[in-house]
Each structure stands twice: as C-alpha cells, then as structure tokens.
Design a protein around this motif. Structure first.
Motif, PDB file in Angstrom:
ATOM      1  N   ASP A 223     -14.161  10.822  29.949  1.00  0.00           N
ATOM      2  CA  ASP A 223     -15.630  11.126  29.581  1.00  0.00           C
ATOM      3  C   ASP A 223     -15.828  11.271  28.580  1.00  0.00           C
ATOM      4  OD1 ASP A 223     -18.075  10.694  30.880  1.00  0.00           O
ATOM      5  OD2 ASP A 223     -17.808  13.111  31.689  1.00  0.00           O
ATOM      6  N   LEU A 224     -15.872  10.172  27.631  1.00  0.00           N
ATOM      7  CA  LEU A 224     -15.874  11.546  26.161  1.00  0.00           C
ATOM      8  C   LEU A 224     -17.086  10.487  25.472  1.00  0.00           C
ATOM      9  CD1 LEU A 224     -14.782  13.726  23.870  1.00  0.00           C
ATOM     10  CD2 LEU A 224     -13.724  11.322  23.125  1.00  0.00           C
ATOM     11  N   ASP A 225     -18.061  10.653  25.109  1.00  0.00           N
ATOM     12  CA  ASP A 225     -19.068  10.800  24.582  1.00  0.00           C
ATOM     13  C   ASP A 225     -19.168   9.797  22.530  1.00  0.00           C
ATOM     14  OD1 ASP A 225     -21.423   8.843  24.874  1.00  0.00           O
ATOM     15  OD2 ASP A 225     -22.573  10.506  24.555  1.00  0.00           O
ATOM     16  N   VAL A 226     -18.200  10.484  22.410  1.00  0.00           N
ATOM     17  CA  VAL A 226     -17.812  10.312  20.489  1.00  0.00           C
ATOM     18  C   VAL A 226     -18.601   9.001  20.631  1.00  0.00           C
ATOM     19  CG1 VAL A 226     -15.778   9.399  21.204  1.00  0.00           C
ATOM     20  CG2 VAL A 226     -16.639  10.715  19.033  1.00  0.00           C
ATOM     21  N   PRO A 227     -19.093   8.446  19.453  1.00  0.00           N
ATOM     22  CA  PRO A 227     -19.084   6.711  19.321  1.00  0.00           C
ATOM     23  C   PRO A 227     -18.644   6.252  18.399  1.00  0.00           C
ATOM     24  CG  PRO A 227     -20.686   8.688  18.471  1.00  0.00           C
ATOM     25  CD  PRO A 227     -20.274   9.931  18.691  1.00  0.00           C
ATOM     26  N   ILE A 228     -17.666   4.944  19.077  1.00  0.00           N
ATOM     27  CA  ILE A 228     -16.834   4.096  18.631  1.00  0.00           C
ATOM     28  C   ILE A 228     -17.353   3.157  18.015  1.00  0.00           C
ATOM     29  CG2 ILE A 228     -14.732   2.586  19.644  1.00  0.00           C
ATOM     30  CD1 ILE A 228     -14.716   4.523  21.441  1.00  0.00           C
ATOM     31  N   VAL A 229     -17.075   2.567  16.907  1.00  0.00           N
ATOM     32  CA  VAL A 229     -17.915   1.140  16.042  1.00  0.00           C
ATOM     33  C   VAL A 229     -16.386   0.671  16.028  1.00  0.00           C
ATOM     34  CG1 VAL A 229     -18.112   0.410  13.913  1.00  0.00           C
ATOM     35  CG2 VAL A 229     -19.084   2.576  14.474  1.00  0.00           C
ATOM     36  N   PHE A 230     -16.276  -0.499  16.128  1.00  0.00           N
ATOM     37  CA  PHE A 230     -15.108  -1.515  16.310  1.00  0.00           C
ATOM     38  C   PHE A 230     -15.018  -2.511  15.047  1.00  0.00           C
ATOM     39  CE2 PHE A 230     -15.410  -1.453  21.138  1.00  0.00           C
ATOM     40  CZ  PHE A 230     -14.595  -1.067  21.336  1.00  0.00           C
ATOM     41  N   LEU A 231     -13.849  -2.245  14.188  1.00  0.00           N
ATOM     42  CA  LEU A 231     -13.310  -2.997  13.561  1.00  0.00           C
ATOM     43  C   LEU A 231     -12.437  -4.671  13.737  1.00  0.00           C
ATOM     44  CD1 LEU A 231     -12.470  -0.348  10.580  1.00  0.00           C
ATOM     45  CD2 LEU A 231     -14.771  -1.614  11.475  1.00  0.00           C
ATOM     46  N   THR A 232     -12.976  -5.400  13.863  1.00  0.00           N
ATOM     47  CA  THR A 232     -11.980  -6.889  14.463  1.00  0.00           C
ATOM     48  C   THR A 232     -12.173  -8.153  13.126  1.00  0.00           C
ATOM     49  OG1 THR A 232     -11.636  -8.167  16.269  1.00  0.00           O
ATOM     50  CG2 THR A 232     -13.705  -7.440  15.819  1.00  0.00           C
TER      51      THR A 232
ATOM     52  N   ASP B 198     -19.764   2.123  20.027  1.00  0.00           N
ATOM     53  CA  ASP B 198     -21.318   1.758  19.393  1.00  0.00           C
ATOM     54  C   ASP B 198     -22.169   0.621  18.713  1.00  0.00           C
ATOM     55  OD1 ASP B 198     -22.780   4.687  20.926  1.00  0.00           O
ATOM     56  OD2 ASP B 198     -20.780   4.201  20.607  1.00  0.00           O
ATOM     57  N   ASP B 199     -20.991   0.159  17.904  1.00  0.00           N
ATOM     58  CA  ASP B 199     -20.780  -0.978  17.013  1.00  0.00           C
ATOM     59  C   ASP B 199     -19.780  -1.948  17.299  1.00  0.00           C
ATOM     60  OD1 ASP B 199     -22.259  -3.025  15.263  1.00  0.00           O
ATOM     61  OD2 ASP B 199     -23.504  -0.443  13.717  1.00  0.00           O
ATOM     62  N   TYR B 200     -20.239  -2.973  16.139  1.00  0.00           N
ATOM     63  CA  TYR B 200     -19.569  -3.816  16.735  1.00  0.00           C
ATOM     64  C   TYR B 200     -19.118  -4.473  14.704  1.00  0.00           C
ATOM     65  CZ  TYR B 200     -15.787  -7.583  18.760  1.00  0.00           C
ATOM     66  OH  TYR B 200     -15.219  -7.922  19.280  1.00  0.00           O
TER      67      TYR B 200
ATOM     68  N   ILE C 242     -17.488  -2.162   2.360  1.00  0.00           N
ATOM     69  CA  ILE C 242     -17.371  -0.306   2.086  1.00  0.00           C
ATOM     70  C   ILE C 242     -18.976  -0.178   3.179  1.00  0.00           C
ATOM     71  CG2 ILE C 242     -17.063   1.583   1.505  1.00  0.00           C
ATOM     72  CD1 ILE C 242     -13.898  -0.048   2.535  1.00  0.00           C
ATOM     73  N   LYS C 243     -19.511  -0.685   1.686  1.00  0.00           N
ATOM     74  CA  LYS C 243     -21.240  -0.091   2.089  1.00  0.00           C
ATOM     75  C   LYS C 243     -22.028  -0.863   3.160  1.00  0.00           C
ATOM     76  CE  LYS C 243     -23.850  -1.236  -2.060  1.00  0.00           C
ATOM     77  NZ  LYS C 243     -24.696  -1.878  -2.487  1.00  0.00           N
ATOM     78  N   GLU C 244     -21.428  -2.003   3.574  1.00  0.00           N
ATOM     79  CA  GLU C 244     -22.110  -2.158   4.995  1.00  0.00           C
ATOM     80  C   GLU C 244     -21.289  -1.429   6.360  1.00  0.00           C
ATOM     81  OE1 GLU C 244     -21.187  -5.474   9.050  1.00  0.00           O
ATOM     82  OE2 GLU C 244     -20.020  -5.497   7.079  1.00  0.00           O
ATOM     83  N   VAL C 245     -19.998  -0.218   6.247  1.00  0.00           N
ATOM     84  CA  VAL C 245     -19.417   0.562   7.074  1.00  0.00           C
ATOM     85  C   VAL C 245     -20.129   1.640   7.085  1.00  0.00           C
ATOM     86  CG1 VAL C 245     -17.334   1.399   7.263  1.00  0.00           C
ATOM     87  CG2 VAL C 245     -17.143  -0.624   6.990  1.00  0.00           C
ATOM     88  N   VAL C 246     -20.531   1.498   5.774  1.00  0.00           N
ATOM     89  CA  VAL C 246     -21.193   3.010   5.425  1.00  0.00           C
ATOM     90  C   VAL C 246     -22.379   2.840   5.630  1.00  0.00           C
ATOM     91  CG1 VAL C 246     -22.197   4.780   3.895  1.00  0.00           C
ATOM     92  CG2 VAL C 246     -20.276   3.568   3.081  1.00  0.00           C
ATOM     93  N   VAL C 247     -23.186   1.778   5.864  1.00  0.00           N
ATOM     94  CA  VAL C 247     -25.006   1.892   6.169  1.00  0.00           C
ATOM     95  C   VAL C 247     -24.914   1.985   8.401  1.00  0.00           C
ATOM     96  CG1 VAL C 247     -26.724   0.838   6.664  1.00  0.00           C
ATOM     97  CG2 VAL C 247     -25.381   0.931   4.033  1.00  0.00           C
ATOM     98  N   ARG C 248     -23.466   1.441   8.488  1.00  0.00           N
ATOM     99  CA  ARG C 248     -23.001   1.372   9.956  1.00  0.00           C
ATOM    100  C   ARG C 248     -23.535   2.921  10.634  1.00  0.00           C
ATOM    101  NH1 ARG C 248     -22.009  -4.055  12.111  1.00  0.00           N
ATOM    102  NH2 ARG C 248     -22.891  -5.116  11.601  1.00  0.00           N
ATOM    103  N   ILE C 249     -22.322   3.494   9.868  1.00  0.00           N
ATOM    104  CA  ILE C 249     -22.136   4.820  10.657  1.00  0.00           C
ATOM    105  C   ILE C 249     -22.783   5.774  10.098  1.00  0.00           C
ATOM    106  CG2 ILE C 249     -20.400   6.711   9.303  1.00  0.00           C
ATOM    107  CD1 ILE C 249     -18.391   5.272   9.066  1.00  0.00           C
TER     108      ILE C 249
ATOM    109  N   ALA D 161     -26.020   5.297   9.821  1.00  0.00           N
ATOM    110  CA  ALA D 161     -27.243   4.620  11.088  1.00  0.00           C
ATOM    111  C   ALA D 161     -26.837   5.721  12.578  1.00  0.00           C
ATOM    112  CB  ALA D 161     -27.313   3.394  11.028  1.00  0.00           C
ATOM    113  N   ILE D 162     -25.436   5.410  13.457  1.00  0.00           N
ATOM    114  CA  ILE D 162     -25.506   6.124  14.245  1.00  0.00           C
ATOM    115  C   ILE D 162     -25.022   7.192  14.292  1.00  0.00           C
ATOM    116  CG2 ILE D 162     -23.191   5.844  16.143  1.00  0.00           C
ATOM    117  CD1 ILE D 162     -22.397   3.402  14.927  1.00  0.00           C
ATOM    118  N   LEU D 163     -25.048   7.932  13.375  1.00  0.00           N
ATOM    119  CA  LEU D 163     -24.307   9.097  13.301  1.00  0.00           C
ATOM    120  C   LEU D 163     -25.803   9.724  13.087  1.00  0.00           C
ATOM    121  CD1 LEU D 163     -21.980  10.204  10.593  1.00  0.00           C
ATOM    122  CD2 LEU D 163     -21.601  10.049  13.239  1.00  0.00           C
ATOM    123  N   LYS D 164     -27.073   9.136  12.868  1.00  0.00           N
ATOM    124  CA  LYS D 164     -28.680   9.558  12.672  1.00  0.00           C
ATOM    125  C   LYS D 164     -29.172   9.671  14.047  1.00  0.00           C
ATOM    126  CE  LYS D 164     -32.847   8.604   9.552  1.00  0.00           C
ATOM    127  NZ  LYS D 164     -32.972   7.521   8.598  1.00  0.00           N
TER     128      LYS D 164
END
Length: 229
Positions: free
Chosen positions: A74-83, A100-102, A109-116, A118-121
């Motif tokens: 029952d953990l709600d921490v955001p998950i971003v898949f890398l694949t 939460d994102d894929y 790296i810039k894309e990863v940072v932007v996605r992260i 956005a989710i944290l925001k």
C-alpha cells in the motif's frame, strides 16, 4: 520545492545506474541505487519521494515490483518506469500496475529531469512525511525508520518480524489470518507456507519480551495483538 527530493534508481545496468545517479545528483536530487528489485524491496522505500524503475530485470521485474508496492505494501510513492519496450500494451501494463510515468530508452537526462520535476510538483508522494510511530505502552515501532524499541531501548527485529508486528499493531485486537499475513509480508515470488508465519511469530514473541503474550493465536482465525497492560 523546499526540500531535497530523495530518489531511488532501480536498474540492473550498472552503467545506466551510474549515469543517472551522477546527473540527477548534479540537479540537486538525493540519489540512492539498487541493482535489482529484490535489493530494492529490502530498503525503506516509503522514505523516497520517487522511484525510477527499470522494467526488464532478472528475477523480479519492474512491473512485478510496482505491483507489490501498490497491492501488498500500500505504498503511494510515485514510480517512473524506464524501459526499451514502448508498445501500447507495455504502456498500459505500466500504468495498470501503478506507474506514474513511462520513459522509453534511449532517453536524454534532460527529459528524465523534466518528468521527475513534473511528478514531484503534483505533490503526490512522500514530502517530508513525519515519522509514523506505532505504539503500545512502552513498545514502539517507527515505520519510516524501520526501528523498534521497548521502553526506549532498541530491539533487533528481522524485516519479516518487523512487518508482522506492524501489521498486528495496525489492526489492534483484530485477528489476521495466516494466509493474509503471508500475502502482506511475503512476496508472491517466494514460496512459503503458513508454518513460516508461526516460526516468525514464535521468534517475535521472544524478542518483544513482556509484550510477547499480547500476540494471541486462535486456530482458524490467525493472530492478533491484544495487550491488556
């Protein structure tokens, strides 16, 4: 954002882990890494603000790990898949197990940072949560720190013992069946029997000393924690 986001990278590719760790740390994130889902599942995952999770790994897959976190813990921490798998079915699977994102490899790296960011925001996740402490008289469990004490004296519990005790304390005097304890505490990928529950309960009773008798068992019902003082 007035806190330092703590991120866990779970990926079995060492080079990619190191690249992500270096670059994300340079962006101001606090970074930890795990080389497998099995290693990550032994960590205090509720202390992270976000998990970057590779899908294809030996052993437990990223999808399976996400499913465990959402359904069993029952953990709600955001998950971003890398694949590297980017089909529509792959995307749907990722979101269906609680992603939460894929992000599809190769990525910048810039894309990863932007996605992260956005989710944290969006505010979902573990922004400086206060420590969650379960207490019964002098017995205390700090869920975030994974520590246990009796009358302020630390006691050493295994991960399974800790999770069983936390489950029983959360449910007060309600009986929890052995089957439910197995489902909540052990991964589906580990073959165990209800006897494992009994063995861990026996060890746990000894370790928590005067509170041991408060763990009551009843045939056909399971176990509960009922301390009368």
């Amino acid at each position: 954002m007035d806190y330092t986001p703590r991120i866990l990278i779970v990926d079995d590719e060492k080079d990619l882990r190191e690249i992500l760790q270096f670059n994300l740390a340079s962006e101001g994130f606090e970074i930890d890494v795990a080389a497998s889902a099995e290693e990550a599942l032994d960590m205090a995952l509720e202390n992270y603000h976000l998990i970057l999770l590779d899908v294809m790994m030996g052993g437990i897959s990223g999808y399976k790990m996400a499913d465990i976190l959402r359904k069993e813990r029952d953990l709600d921490v955001p998950i971003v898949f890398l694949t590297a798998k980017g089909s529509e079915n792959d995307l749907l699977t990722g979101f269906n197990v609680g992603g939460d994102d894929y992000i599809i490899k190769p990525f910048s790296i810039k894309e990863v940072v932007v996605r992260i960011r956005a989710i944290l925001k969006r505010g979902r996740g573990n922004e400086q949560k206060p420590s969650t402490v379960l207490e019964c008289d002098g017995l205390k469990l700090d869920i975030n720190r994974k520590s246990a004490s009796i009358d302020e004296e630390p006691i050493k519990l295994t991960r399974k013992e800790f999770e069983i005790l936390a489950l029983l304390l959360k449910n007060g005097g309600k009986f929890i069946s052995r089957h439910e304890i197995l489902n909540r505490v052990w991964s589906d990928d580990v073959i165990v029997t209800e006897r494992n529950v009994d063995v861990n309960i026996a060890r746990l009773r000894k370790k928590i000393k005067k509170y041991g008798p408060a763990i009551k068992g009843r045939t056909g019902y399971g176990y509960c924690f009922d301390y009368q003082g």
